[in-house]
Scaffold this active site. Structure first.
Site, PDB file in Angstrom:
ATOM      1  N   HIS A 167       4.165  56.828  39.750  1.00 51.58           N
ATOM      2  CA  HIS A 167       3.706  55.565  39.170  1.00 51.58           C
ATOM      3  C   HIS A 167       2.513  55.873  38.286  1.00 51.58           C
ATOM      4  O   HIS A 167       1.475  56.358  38.756  1.00 51.58           O
ATOM      5  CB  HIS A 167       3.323  54.569  40.257  1.00 51.58           C
ATOM      6  CG  HIS A 167       2.902  53.232  39.714  1.00 51.58           C
ATOM      7  ND1 HIS A 167       3.777  52.188  39.515  1.00 51.58           N
ATOM      8  CD2 HIS A 167       1.692  52.782  39.288  1.00 51.58           C
ATOM      9  CE1 HIS A 167       3.146  51.157  39.011  1.00 51.58           C
ATOM     10  NE2 HIS A 167       1.870  51.493  38.855  1.00 51.58           N
ATOM     11  N   CYS A 168       2.663  55.572  37.003  1.00 53.06           N
ATOM     12  CA  CYS A 168       1.619  55.908  36.036  1.00 53.06           C
ATOM     13  C   CYS A 168       0.738  54.691  35.785  1.00 53.06           C
ATOM     14  O   CYS A 168       1.207  53.690  35.229  1.00 53.06           O
ATOM     15  CB  CYS A 168       2.252  56.382  34.726  1.00 53.06           C
ATOM     16  SG  CYS A 168       1.034  56.867  33.485  1.00 53.06           S
ATOM     17  N   PRO A 169      -0.527  54.740  36.153  1.00 53.18           N
ATOM     18  CA  PRO A 169      -1.403  53.582  35.908  1.00 53.18           C
ATOM     19  C   PRO A 169      -1.735  53.394  34.430  1.00 53.18           C
ATOM     20  O   PRO A 169      -2.094  52.283  34.024  1.00 53.18           O
ATOM     21  CB  PRO A 169      -2.654  53.917  36.722  1.00 53.18           C
ATOM     22  CG  PRO A 169      -2.658  55.402  36.817  1.00 53.18           C
ATOM     23  CD  PRO A 169      -1.223  55.829  36.867  1.00 53.18           C
TER      24      PRO A 169
END
Length: 408
Positions: A167-169
């Site tokens: 999950h890429c913020p």
């Protein structure tokens, strides 16, 4: 009125334009990412590229520097939008667990009284075959399904994602099967943009040195924006450049970021590795699978009702409740019968006393007034129980002397 899928979505995602744009719960971080891209490019165009537009005399070729920067920036922003606003490969949730996986364990549970009853069991994992080798897949309690191979549940978005990478913020979205290609293109394009801005800013410093016949320090003082851009791009290259190199390694070995960090220390065989060339072809040359979710579709209640699962334990509990009801009815019947028996016994006692008095009356003769009084009292007791105590006192006081004399 029927609602649409994006209106009743159970994940933590955010929808825009009626479900056409699909973001993660941290979509606000996109504003930071956009500012980190757009602001440096604007500074570059105003303070660097604009001053270089006449440095190339033939056909004003200097304008190409600014145009290339703008077009390259738009390309990066489009890739960012494709990465963050599309379904990463979410597996639709089930409304109930798969019934074919239920089984009963006859030796698992014991109830009060020492009786063994079968309990409902559900396997937490099972094995599937991938490229001829067994792979263990786990059951997801939230989505109520067995995750496909390379699928994992994202705790931030609260969804199971196929070929989950991470999950890429910075893009506010999960990176999975359907957007990994665009994520890699975004990161690599951002790397090339940083190199381009850094190179042109350094070239502008060289132009200032040649025009004024000055040193590099004097040229840097004349264009502080170029220095700031060079420093910013150098720092950014450590991030996006390193990320690009790391994902090139992952693609060549057909791994995901999640698998690399989790199974790095395990000496297990990578069943998905098909060789370096085929691994690159799989990522960049295969057709992107269509989404399994139609977020704009109407939600209907026409789905068939799930049949109840027959559990012997429930049947036994129902039998026990019926037995308890029967016992309760029996106790209530016994209490009613006991009350009737009490009334009957009291009535028999009164009859016995009356018979005893009558037998004594026959023995002592007809002149005994006490027996008649007592008999009248008993008779009145059966007829009018409310004045029982008063009649008894009157009978005792009025004939007190006669019984003494008679018994003598």
């Amino acid at each position: 009125m029927a609602k649409r899928v994006h209106e009743v979505w159970k994940g933590n995602n955010i929808f825009f334009i009626g479900g056409r744009l699909f973001f993660g719960p941290d979509a606000k971080s996109l504003l930071v990412t956009l500012s980190l891209i757009i602001v440096p490019v604007v500074i570059f165009c105003v303070f660097v590229a604009w001053h270089l537009r006449h440095e190339f005399s033939s056909y004003n070729a200097g304008y190409a520097i600014m145009v290339a920067a703008i077009l390259f920036t738009i390309h990066v922003l489009v890739l960012l939008l494709l990465t963050s606003s599309r379904d990463p490969g979410i597996v639709p949730r089930n409304s109930h667990p798969p019934e074919e996986e239920f089984r009963y364990d006859n030796s698992a549970s014991a109830e009060a009284g020492g009786r063994q009853t079968p309990s409902l069991q559900f396997p937490r994992s099972k094995e599937v075959m991938v490229n001829g080798l067994p792979v263990r897949v786990k059951y997801c309690d939230t989505c109520m399904l067995y995750r496909p191979p390379r699928c994992s549940h994202c705790s931030i978005c609260n969804n199971c994602v196929e070929r989950f990478d991470h999950h890429c913020p910075w893009v506010g979205q999960c990176i999975g099967l359907r957007n990994y290609r665009y994520f890699f293109f975004f990161v690599s394009s951002a790397t090339l943009l940083c190199i381009y801005v850094f190179a042109i800013s350094a070239f502008y410093i060289k132009v200032l040195m040649d025009d004024h016949q000055s040193t590099v320090w004097r040229a840097m003082r004349e264009s502080p924006a170029s220095v700031v851009l060079m420093a910013y791009c150098f720092i950014s290259l450590w991030f996006v450049g390193g990320l690009t190199g790391f994902h090139l390694y992952l693609i060549s070995t057909n791994q995901t970021t999640y698998e690399n960090f989790r199974y790095r220390s395990d000496s297990r065989i990578n069943v998905y590795d098909r060789g370096c060339l085929n691994n690159f072809l799989e990522v960049f040359c295969t057709k992107v699978k269509p989404s399994k979710n139609d977020f704009r579709a109407l939600v209907t209640d026409e789905s068939p009702q799930r049949p109840p699962i027959h559990n012997p334990r429930d049947t036994e509990q129902e039998d026990n409740s019926n037995t308890r009801d029967d016992r309760r009815m029996k106790v209530e019947d016994d209490m009613d019968i006991g009350g009737d028996l009490l009334k009957i016994s009291q009535r028999h006692n009164i009859d016995d006393i009356e018979a005893n008095i009558r037998s004594r009356d026959s023995n002592f003769g007809p002149h005994d007034n006490s027996s008649a009084a007592v008999g009248s009292v008993l008779g009145s007791d059966r007829r009018t129980p409310a004045v029982q105590s008063d009649n008894w006192e009157i009978a005792s006081e009025g004939n007190y002397d006669t019984p003494k004399e008679t018994w003598k």
